[in-house]
Design a protein around this motif. Structure first.
Motif, PDB file in Angstrom:
ATOM      1  N   PRO A   1      -1.982  -6.897  -1.439  1.00 26.48           N
ATOM      2  CA  PRO A   1      -1.819  -8.228  -2.040  1.00 26.48           C
ATOM      3  C   PRO A   1      -1.541  -8.164  -3.551  1.00 26.48           C
ATOM      4  O   PRO A   1      -0.716  -8.906  -4.064  1.00 26.48           O
ATOM      5  CB  PRO A   1      -3.159  -8.902  -1.756  1.00 26.48           C
ATOM      6  N   GLY A   2      -2.205  -7.232  -4.233  1.00 28.94           N
ATOM      7  CA  GLY A   2      -2.000  -7.096  -5.666  1.00 28.94           C
ATOM      8  C   GLY A   2      -0.548  -6.818  -6.026  1.00 28.94           C
ATOM      9  O   GLY A   2      -0.059  -7.265  -7.074  1.00 28.94           O
ATOM     10  N   SER A   3       0.165  -6.069  -5.156  1.00 28.41           N
ATOM     11  CA  SER A   3       1.568  -5.795  -5.485  1.00 28.41           C
ATOM     12  C   SER A   3       2.423  -7.052  -5.352  1.00 28.41           C
ATOM     13  O   SER A   3       3.382  -7.232  -6.095  1.00 28.41           O
ATOM     14  CB  SER A   3       2.170  -4.688  -4.623  1.00 28.41           C
ATOM     15  N   VAL A   4       2.052  -7.936  -4.402  1.00 26.30           N
ATOM     16  CA  VAL A   4       2.780  -9.207  -4.279  1.00 26.30           C
ATOM     17  C   VAL A   4       2.597 -10.002  -5.566  1.00 26.30           C
ATOM     18  O   VAL A   4       3.553 -10.507  -6.159  1.00 26.30           O
ATOM     19  CB  VAL A   4       2.264 -10.024  -3.067  1.00 26.30           C
ATOM     20  N   VAL A   5       1.332 -10.076  -6.022  1.00 25.49           N
ATOM     21  CA  VAL A   5       1.051 -10.805  -7.255  1.00 25.49           C
ATOM     22  C   VAL A   5       1.867 -10.224  -8.400  1.00 25.49           C
ATOM     23  O   VAL A   5       2.530 -10.937  -9.153  1.00 25.49           O
ATOM     24  CB  VAL A   5      -0.459 -10.760  -7.581  1.00 25.49           C
ATOM     25  N   LYS A   6       1.856  -8.903  -8.512  1.00 24.30           N
ATOM     26  CA  LYS A   6       2.577  -8.253  -9.617  1.00 24.30           C
ATOM     27  C   LYS A   6       4.068  -8.614  -9.588  1.00 24.30           C
ATOM     28  O   LYS A   6       4.631  -9.035 -10.594  1.00 24.30           O
ATOM     29  CB  LYS A   6       2.401  -6.740  -9.524  1.00 24.30           C
ATOM     30  N   GLU A   7       4.681  -8.485  -8.422  1.00 24.22           N
ATOM     31  CA  GLU A   7       6.122  -8.746  -8.340  1.00 24.22           C
ATOM     32  C   GLU A   7       6.453 -10.201  -8.645  1.00 24.22           C
ATOM     33  O   GLU A   7       7.409 -10.499  -9.357  1.00 24.22           O
ATOM     34  CB  GLU A   7       6.671  -8.358  -6.956  1.00 24.22           C
ATOM     35  N   LEU A   8       5.652 -11.124  -8.083  1.00 21.40           N
ATOM     36  CA  LEU A   8       5.948 -12.550  -8.302  1.00 21.40           C
ATOM     37  C   LEU A   8       5.740 -12.926  -9.761  1.00 21.40           C
ATOM     38  O   LEU A   8       6.542 -13.656 -10.349  1.00 21.40           O
ATOM     39  CB  LEU A   8       5.076 -13.428  -7.393  1.00 21.40           C
ATOM     40  N   VAL A   9       4.651 -12.411 -10.348  1.00 22.47           N
ATOM     41  CA  VAL A   9       4.385 -12.741 -11.748  1.00 22.47           C
ATOM     42  C   VAL A   9       5.481 -12.149 -12.640  1.00 22.47           C
ATOM     43  O   VAL A   9       5.952 -12.790 -13.579  1.00 22.47           O
ATOM     44  CB  VAL A   9       2.978 -12.246 -12.167  1.00 22.47           C
ATOM     45  N   GLU A  10       5.918 -10.950 -12.328  1.00 18.67           N
ATOM     46  CA  GLU A  10       6.994 -10.352 -13.134  1.00 18.67           C
ATOM     47  C   GLU A  10       8.274 -11.188 -13.041  1.00 18.67           C
ATOM     48  O   GLU A  10       8.988 -11.348 -14.034  1.00 18.67           O
ATOM     49  CB  GLU A  10       7.256  -8.908 -12.695  1.00 18.67           C
TER      50      GLU A  10
ATOM     51  N   GLY B   1       7.451  -1.238   2.361  1.00 19.41           N
ATOM     52  CA  GLY B   1       6.262  -0.405   2.231  1.00 19.41           C
ATOM     53  C   GLY B   1       6.109   0.153   0.830  1.00 19.41           C
ATOM     54  O   GLY B   1       5.006   0.376   0.352  1.00 19.41           O
ATOM     55  N   GLU B   2       7.238   0.397   0.167  1.00 23.52           N
ATOM     56  CA  GLU B   2       7.167   0.996  -1.168  1.00 23.52           C
ATOM     57  C   GLU B   2       6.817  -0.025  -2.239  1.00 23.52           C
ATOM     58  O   GLU B   2       6.131   0.282  -3.194  1.00 23.52           O
ATOM     59  CB  GLU B   2       8.514   1.616  -1.518  1.00 23.52           C
TER      60      GLU B   2
ATOM     61  N   HIS C   1      -8.520  -5.823  -7.538  1.00 26.26           N
ATOM     62  CA  HIS C   1      -7.223  -5.247  -7.873  1.00 26.26           C
ATOM     63  C   HIS C   1      -6.273  -6.315  -8.423  1.00 26.26           C
ATOM     64  O   HIS C   1      -5.548  -6.095  -9.391  1.00 26.26           O
ATOM     65  CB  HIS C   1      -6.643  -4.573  -6.629  1.00 26.26           C
ATOM     66  N   ILE C   2      -6.317  -7.494  -7.814  1.00 24.16           N
ATOM     67  CA  ILE C   2      -5.469  -8.593  -8.296  1.00 24.16           C
ATOM     68  C   ILE C   2      -5.883  -8.975  -9.717  1.00 24.16           C
ATOM     69  O   ILE C   2      -5.046  -9.140 -10.601  1.00 24.16           O
ATOM     70  CB  ILE C   2      -5.569  -9.815  -7.349  1.00 24.16           C
ATOM     71  N   VAL C   3      -7.206  -9.092  -9.926  1.00 22.78           N
ATOM     72  CA  VAL C   3      -7.675  -9.482 -11.263  1.00 22.78           C
ATOM     73  C   VAL C   3      -7.194  -8.480 -12.306  1.00 22.78           C
ATOM     74  O   VAL C   3      -6.653  -8.848 -13.347  1.00 22.78           O
ATOM     75  CB  VAL C   3      -9.213  -9.608 -11.307  1.00 22.78           C
TER      76      VAL C   3
ATOM     77  N   ASP D   1      14.168   5.041 -19.264  1.00 21.19           N
ATOM     78  CA  ASP D   1      14.666   4.854 -17.907  1.00 21.19           C
ATOM     79  C   ASP D   1      13.510   4.363 -17.048  1.00 21.19           C
ATOM     80  O   ASP D   1      12.546   5.086 -16.814  1.00 21.19           O
ATOM     81  CB  ASP D   1      15.202   6.189 -17.379  1.00 21.19           C
ATOM     82  N   VAL D   2      13.614   3.114 -16.588  1.00 20.20           N
ATOM     83  CA  VAL D   2      12.510   2.559 -15.799  1.00 20.20           C
ATOM     84  C   VAL D   2      12.775   2.684 -14.312  1.00 20.20           C
ATOM     85  O   VAL D   2      11.944   2.337 -13.480  1.00 20.20           O
ATOM     86  CB  VAL D   2      12.240   1.078 -16.147  1.00 20.20           C
ATOM     87  N   ASN D   3      13.953   3.182 -13.950  1.00 23.35           N
ATOM     88  CA  ASN D   3      14.313   3.250 -12.536  1.00 23.35           C
ATOM     89  C   ASN D   3      13.860   4.571 -11.928  1.00 23.35           C
ATOM     90  O   ASN D   3      14.657   5.327 -11.393  1.00 23.35           O
ATOM     91  CB  ASN D   3      15.829   3.080 -12.398  1.00 23.35           C
ATOM     92  N   VAL D   4      12.557   4.835 -12.034  1.00 23.65           N
ATOM     93  CA  VAL D   4      12.042   6.112 -11.531  1.00 23.65           C
ATOM     94  C   VAL D   4      11.353   5.908 -10.188  1.00 23.65           C
ATOM     95  O   VAL D   4      11.413   6.745  -9.299  1.00 23.65           O
ATOM     96  CB  VAL D   4      11.039   6.729 -12.544  1.00 23.65           C
ATOM     97  N   HIS D   5      10.723   4.765 -10.023  1.00 20.08           N
ATOM     98  CA  HIS D   5       9.944   4.500  -8.816  1.00 20.08           C
ATOM     99  C   HIS D   5      10.042   3.007  -8.510  1.00 20.08           C
ATOM    100  O   HIS D   5      10.154   2.203  -9.441  1.00 20.08           O
ATOM    101  CB  HIS D   5       8.491   4.919  -9.077  1.00 20.08           C
ATOM    102  N   PRO D   6       9.983   2.610  -7.220  1.00 18.51           N
ATOM    103  CA  PRO D   6      10.114   1.182  -6.912  1.00 18.51           C
ATOM    104  C   PRO D   6       9.104   0.291  -7.627  1.00 18.51           C
ATOM    105  O   PRO D   6       9.406  -0.857  -7.947  1.00 18.51           O
ATOM    106  CB  PRO D   6       9.901   1.129  -5.398  1.00 18.51           C
ATOM    107  N   THR D   7       7.900   0.796  -7.898  1.00 22.18           N
ATOM    108  CA  THR D   7       6.932  -0.075  -8.576  1.00 22.18           C
ATOM    109  C   THR D   7       7.146  -0.088 -10.090  1.00 22.18           C
ATOM    110  O   THR D   7       6.487  -0.838 -10.801  1.00 22.18           O
ATOM    111  CB  THR D   7       5.485   0.366  -8.292  1.00 22.18           C
ATOM    112  N   LYS D   8       8.017   0.758 -10.585  1.00 22.01           N
ATOM    113  CA  LYS D   8       8.442   0.769 -11.994  1.00 22.01           C
ATOM    114  C   LYS D   8       7.300   1.008 -12.974  1.00 22.01           C
ATOM    115  O   LYS D   8       7.355   0.576 -14.101  1.00 22.01           O
ATOM    116  CB  LYS D   8       9.198  -0.536 -12.326  1.00 22.01           C
ATOM    117  N   LYS D   9       6.259   1.682 -12.516  1.00 17.80           N
ATOM    118  CA  LYS D   9       5.138   1.955 -13.435  1.00 17.80           C
ATOM    119  C   LYS D   9       5.391   3.216 -14.254  1.00 17.80           C
ATOM    120  O   LYS D   9       4.875   3.379 -15.333  1.00 17.80           O
ATOM    121  CB  LYS D   9       3.831   2.115 -12.646  1.00 17.80           C
TER     122      LYS D   9
END
Ligand code: ADP
Ligand code: MG
Length: 596
Positions: A29-38, A23-24, A179-181, A305-313
């Motif tokens: 769908p945009g988060s899937v794209v972000k993670e896979l592209v990263e 959930g985090e 959002h994906i775009v 420090d990027v380990n602040v939140h699961p989405t790392k933003k």
């Protein structure tokens, strides 16, 4: 048993745990794209293709294909286990992360809420076979050897099929696609060295080429027009560097949506860096307007420090203060270096017909009235007010004439009591807003007087101010700051104040009503751009003491004003960010008259 109301404690099975944790990471769908592209970027891909398929207004497939290093069969199986990562080994590695991923939870999370097929083959493994995996609800259902290109191809289907609530909260298809775009756009901008392609149901939504030049990527996404208004920034300090592009003040947005900030290749959001950017623009931008930025910070990884939140933003920065000052500095330096006089923007439609008929009465009238407005030479009398106002700013000691940021000009005349027409040696026509220009001069004059307390002059008869209860309360709190700025105001009974003295810089104030207006301005809040009271007061003083629009000025007075403006550090805008001048080049005029 009281199981239904949860009397007994038990430990959740790992699949449920991952599904909850998903959930985090996987919100939409945009988060899937972000993670896979990263992941593809971390795998050193040179090109990344994202294909989205939708049917019946839901996204059915998300596929990301890269030409990166690929995975061995063993790694491919492991990759979907929670906390499986190749990017860090021990906790100390967290102190210097150079990859986008490191938590080892994206693939496991995605696989727990969808059906995933993976094809992968390691780089340099031309002849050997690749691996295909099929995973459902986080469990590997099928593994096989297959022929597949080098790199990784991941297909995510039926997202949230087993988490109906999350599925229900998906937005309209269009919103999810948008959002994906924008996700892919920002990632592409952060990585111009990678070529991206985004396709929806066979339609290409975005393509960028691999390029060493960020401008190419910006052009692909925003078009050529945009690039004209960008200026490069560049600054290095011992532990960081800033590069990229920012907009000239003529290009701005109503919100922060076009302020892209990347730290070490990762798009981040940071209110403190946003603030630093705005401070870098200072008075160049209008109120509540935001610049367009493509800001790339390369910072020693041990400081971020990027380990602040699961989405790392979000990131936490050591030496945040220094980082922000470097950002602010890089922006103000770049702005000061470049020519910010906006050119007139005129688009002559291609199909315009040349008018050959004689001018109608109305047109003749317009012509006459325009020429009536242009005054040439010292035709005006009674300009003592403007003379006094101009004399005040004669005191400005600023930039030397040969170092001025704007060219020397010859005054042609004044138009409508507002605009000064002037020409430069290079043959461009400049229109100057006399109020805005003088306001800038006043502003710089007033701001250099940096004594902690400003000199004030007593009013011969003190002025009484009556305010409403709310205003009075605000004014009461403002009194000490106002005193520092030279306004001596005393409380005089309920909701009534007595103004005894005003700053010397305001000059001789014939009409004390102005004081009321000044107080009005001060009480008004400026919610988005909070500036200090001194700054606010300085701007108001500048505005109130500058030559008004509608004041006729002689040619000589106009010339003096231009001389004064040339001495300012920032001649391009008034303190509120409006332009002081606009340029018409000879070519533009020729174009507008169809001479070319
Ligand atoms: P993280 O990226 O945090 O390490 P992920 O769950 O996203 O965690 O990925 C797990 C691992 O799978 C990565 O560490 C990497 O080794 C491997 N991996 C994932 N995607 C790819 C890819 N596109 N190419 C090569 N390896 C990949
Ligand atoms: Mg990852």
């Amino acid at each position: 048993m009281d199981n239904e109301i949860g009397r007994t404690i038990h430990i959740l099975d790992p699949i449920t745990v991952t599904k909850i944790a998903a959930g985090e990471v996987v919100e939409r769908p945009g988060s899937v794209v972000k993670e896979l592209v990263e992941n593809s970027i971390d795998a050193h891909a040179g090109t990344i293709r994202i294909e989205i398929k939708s049917s019946k207004s839901v996204i059915a497939d998300i596929r990301v294909v890269d030409d990166g290093i690929g995975m061995t069969p063993h790694d491919a199986i492991l990759a979907f286990t929670p906390h499986a990562t190749s990017k860090i080994h021990t906790i100390s590695d967290l102190n210097s992360i150079s990859t986008l991923g490191f938590r080892g939870e994206a693939l496991a999370s995605i696989a727990s809420v969808s059906k995933v097929t993976l094809w992968t083959k390691t780089h340099g493994n031309n002849s050997g076979a690749g691996t295909r995996l099929y995973i459902e609800s986080g469990i590997i259902q099928d593994t096989s050897e297959v022929g597949t290109p080098e790199g990784t191809n991941i297909l995510v289907q039926d997202l949230f099929y087993n988490t109906p609530v999350r599925r229900k909260f998906l937005k309209k298809l269009n919103t999810e696609i948008t959002h994906i775009v924008s996700t892919v756009e920002s990632i592409a901008l952060a990585h111009p060295e990678i070529g991206f392609k985004l396709i929806h149901n066979g339609n290409e939504l975005l393509t960028t080429e691999r390029s060493s030049n960020l401008l190419n990527t910006i052009i692909r996404i925003f078009g050529n027009e945009f690039v004209r208004d960008l200026i490069p920034i560049d600054l290095s300090t011992p532990f960081m560097s800033v590069s990229g592009y920012i907009s000239k003040p003529s290009l701005f947005r109503k919100n922060l949506s076009h302020m892209l900030i990347a730290i070490n290749g990762r798009i981040i959001s940071s209110p403190s860096i946003n603030m630093a950017i705005l401070k870098g623009y200072g008075t160049l931008l209008p109120k509540e307007r935001f610049p367009v930025t493509f800001l790339y910070l390369t910072i020693d990884t041990t400081l971020v420090d990027v380990n602040v939140h699961p989405t790392k933003k979000q990131v936490r920065m050591n030496r945040e203060q220094e980082i922000c000052s470097a950002v602010q500095e890089s922006i103000s330096a770049a702005l000061l270096k470049s020519d910010l006089i906006p050119a007139v923007q005129f688009r002559v439609p291609n199909n315009i017909k040349l008018i050959t008929k004689s001018l109608s009465d109305k047109e003749q009238f317009i012509h006459r009235s325009i020429s009536d407005y242009i005054s040439i030479g010292p035709t005006h009398t009674g300009s003592s007010t403007s003379d006094r106002q101009l004399r005040q700013t004669e005191l400005l000691t600023g930039i030397l004439p040969d170092q001025s940021l704007i060219p020397e000009m010859d005054v042609i005349g004044q138009f409508g009591g507002i605009y000064i027409l002037a020409s430069t040696i290079e043959g461009t026509l400049i229109l100057i807003d006399q109020h805005a220009a003088h306001e800038r001069v006043m502003y710089e004059l007033v701001s250099v007087q940096d004594e902690s307390i400003r000199q004030s002059q007593e009013l011969i008869t003190p002025k009484t101010l009556h305010r409403t209860g709310k205003d009075a309360a605000i004014l009461h709190d403002l009194l000490p700051s106002l005193a520092n700025e030279g306004f001596l105001i005393e409380e005089f009974g309920k909701n009534t104040f007595l103004v005894r003295a005003i700053p010397v810089v305001l000059g001789r104030l014939e009409q004390t009503e102005v004081i009321n207006d000044i107080i009005d301005d001060l009480i008004q809040e400026e919610p988005l751009r909070s500036v200090s009271y001194r700054e606010k007061i300085t701007r108001i003083i500048a505005c109130r003491s500058a030559i008004k629009a509608g004041t006729a000025c002689t040619g000589e007075q106009c010339q003096r004003l231009i001389q004064q403006l040339r001495k300012t550090k920032n001649p391009y805008t008034c303190p509120h960010g409006r332009p002081t001048m606009i340029r018409f080049s000879r070519q533009q005029l020729d174009f507008m008259f169809k001479r070319t």
